[in-house]
Scaffold this motif. Structure first.
Motif, PDB file in Angstrom:
ATOM      1  N   ASP A 166       0.833  -1.199   0.000  1.00 53.36           N
ATOM      2  CA  ASP A 166       0.000   0.000   0.000  1.00 53.36           C
ATOM      3  C   ASP A 166       0.865   1.245   0.000  1.00 53.36           C
ATOM      4  O   ASP A 166       2.073   1.192   0.204  1.00 53.36           O
ATOM      5  N   GLY A 167       0.233   2.391  -0.259  1.00 50.54           N
ATOM      6  CA  GLY A 167       0.942   3.652  -0.275  1.00 50.54           C
ATOM      7  C   GLY A 167       1.553   3.968  -1.626  1.00 50.54           C
ATOM      8  O   GLY A 167       1.538   3.148  -2.552  1.00 50.54           O
ATOM      9  N   PRO A 168       2.132   5.153  -1.760  1.00 52.07           N
ATOM     10  CA  PRO A 168       2.631   5.623  -3.060  1.00 52.07           C
ATOM     11  C   PRO A 168       3.861   4.898  -3.563  1.00 52.07           C
ATOM     12  O   PRO A 168       4.221   5.042  -4.739  1.00 52.07           O
ATOM     13  N   PHE A 169       4.537   4.121  -2.710  1.00 49.58           N
ATOM     14  CA  PHE A 169       5.773   3.449  -3.121  1.00 49.58           C
ATOM     15  C   PHE A 169       5.588   1.947  -3.318  1.00 49.58           C
ATOM     16  O   PHE A 169       6.553   1.235  -3.590  1.00 49.58           O
ATOM     17  N   ALA A 170       4.354   1.488  -3.190  1.00 48.41           N
ATOM     18  CA  ALA A 170       4.048   0.087  -3.468  1.00 48.41           C
ATOM     19  C   ALA A 170       4.212  -0.187  -4.956  1.00 48.41           C
ATOM     20  O   ALA A 170       3.980   0.693  -5.798  1.00 48.41           O
ATOM     21  N   ALA A 171       4.590  -1.403  -5.299  1.00 53.25           N
ATOM     22  CA  ALA A 171       4.811  -1.750  -6.700  1.00 53.25           C
ATOM     23  C   ALA A 171       3.570  -1.486  -7.546  1.00 53.25           C
ATOM     24  O   ALA A 171       3.658  -1.025  -8.687  1.00 53.25           O
ATOM     25  N   ALA A 172       2.396  -1.766  -6.975  1.00 53.72           N
ATOM     26  CA  ALA A 172       1.158  -1.619  -7.728  1.00 53.72           C
ATOM     27  C   ALA A 172       0.884  -0.172  -8.127  1.00 53.72           C
ATOM     28  O   ALA A 172       0.168   0.082  -9.102  1.00 53.72           O
ATOM     29  N   ALA A 173       1.454   0.794  -7.369  1.00 58.26           N
ATOM     30  CA  ALA A 173       1.224   2.203  -7.693  1.00 58.26           C
ATOM     31  C   ALA A 173       1.994   2.630  -8.938  1.00 58.26           C
ATOM     32  O   ALA A 173       1.685   3.657  -9.547  1.00 58.26           O
ATOM     33  N   GLY A 174       3.026   1.865  -9.287  1.00 51.14           N
ATOM     34  CA  GLY A 174       3.775   2.150 -10.499  1.00 51.14           C
ATOM     35  C   GLY A 174       4.776   3.277 -10.412  1.00 51.14           C
ATOM     36  O   GLY A 174       5.388   3.655 -11.423  1.00 51.14           O
ATOM     37  N   ASN A 175       4.985   3.818  -9.208  1.00 41.91           N
ATOM     38  CA  ASN A 175       5.881   4.976  -9.046  1.00 41.91           C
ATOM     39  C   ASN A 175       7.303   4.611  -8.679  1.00 41.91           C
ATOM     40  O   ASN A 175       8.186   5.461  -8.751  1.00 41.91           O
ATOM     41  N   TRP A 176       7.541   3.367  -8.252  1.00 43.17           N
ATOM     42  CA  TRP A 176       8.768   3.109  -7.491  1.00 43.17           C
ATOM     43  C   TRP A 176       9.460   1.806  -7.893  1.00 43.17           C
ATOM     44  O   TRP A 176       9.688   0.928  -7.063  1.00 43.17           O
ATOM     45  N   PRO A 177       9.825   1.644  -9.163  1.00 44.59           N
ATOM     46  CA  PRO A 177      10.605   0.458  -9.532  1.00 44.59           C
ATOM     47  C   PRO A 177      11.987   0.522  -8.909  1.00 44.59           C
ATOM     48  O   PRO A 177      12.658   1.561  -8.967  1.00 44.59           O
TER      49      PRO A 177
END
Length: 274
Positions: free
Chosen positions: A117-128
């Protein structure tokens, strides 16, 4: 003047701006350069050779400069952003607002440590995760698994009471404030927090987890507090010491800044408690 605040007191807008600046730095590729730099020094800093960022007196000024560079990068995206700090003596549980979905997200799932969860989770797509120690490309955490308890306020006070900054052999076997704060001896402050968070925070690529910056902003704050408590105890060694950075020697990788240039944080920023 930049003011670094306790993350627990950030407004919703301040959290959003901080997260947005992190994501924009990541997308530009600039974020990963910081991860690469930190990992190179973790790997290169050894007890018996040249050491600059870790296991040495310059642990604190080196990270102060590292955080300043990163904070300036964030401010190039959004001038209103400052690095917050995480006081882990107060916000000690996995339920702290620090780990909420609107800020850093929570712990990883049991199967593989993947933050869900959160903005850095893989599912959010922001943080590879590109700079890594294995093949996993997602942010990982295992809060409270590697070690159960974060350092306490009493443990912090015991380290702050040490009047000597550092001493020979100037490495992870040294006595004194720096090494007890870094965590190679005694109650183990800084290192223990890395292990408590787990995942990438337990490796040389720890800046992959944005909590790295909040943790080190608090370590930096503790150094500033120690300086106020011990005004007659300064940075050592002063000169002529093999393999470590003396007071007026420049530090890699910048080669343009000395510990003596970084002793007064108020030349660059203040804390909300100053």
């Amino acid at each position: 003047m930049t003011v670094r605040k306790n993350q627990a007191s950030l407004t919703t807008d301040e959290k959003r701006r901080f997260v947005d600046a992190l994501v924009q730095l990541k997308r530009s590729g600039r974020y990963d350069a910081f991860v690469t730099t930190h990992n190179a020094f973790i790997l290169g800093d050894t007890d018996n050779g040249e050491r600059t960022g870790h296991r040495s007196p310059s642990f604190l000024p080196w990270h102060r400069r590292f955080l300043l560079e990163f904070e300036r990068a964030l401010q190039s995206v959004d001038a209103s952003v400052a690095l917050p700090y995480w006081d882990w003596t107060a916000d000690r549980t996995t339920r702290s607002s620090l780990w909420a979905p609107d800020f850093l997200g929570g712990t990883g799932r049991g199967l593989d440590g993947r933050v869900m969860d959160g903005p850095f989770a893989a599912a959010a797509g922001n943080w590879p995760v590109s700079v890594r120690v294995d093949t996993r490309t997602y942010l990982r955490r295992s809060l409270g698994t590697g070690v159960r308890e974060l350092p306490t306020r009493a443990e912090v006070e015991s380290v702050l009471s040490m009047a000597t900054y550092d001493m020979a052999p100037w490495n992870s076997a040294s006595d004194g404030f720096r090494n007890h704060l870094e965590g190679w001896r005694g109650v183990n402050l800084h290192n223990r927090v890395h292990v408590w968070v787990g995942g990438q925070m337990g490796t040389g690529v720890s800046p992959n987890d944005p909590v790295f910056w909040l943790h080190h902003a608090y370590i930096d704050k503790l150094w500033a507090r120690w300086q106020r408590l011990h005004p007659d105890s300064g940075y050592v060694p002063v000169a002529g010491t093999p393999n470590v950075v003396d007071l007026n020697e420049t530090m890699k990788p910048w080669n343009d800044v000395r510990p003596s240039d970084l002793l007064d944080h108020t030349a660059f920023y203040t804390f909300d408690t100053d």
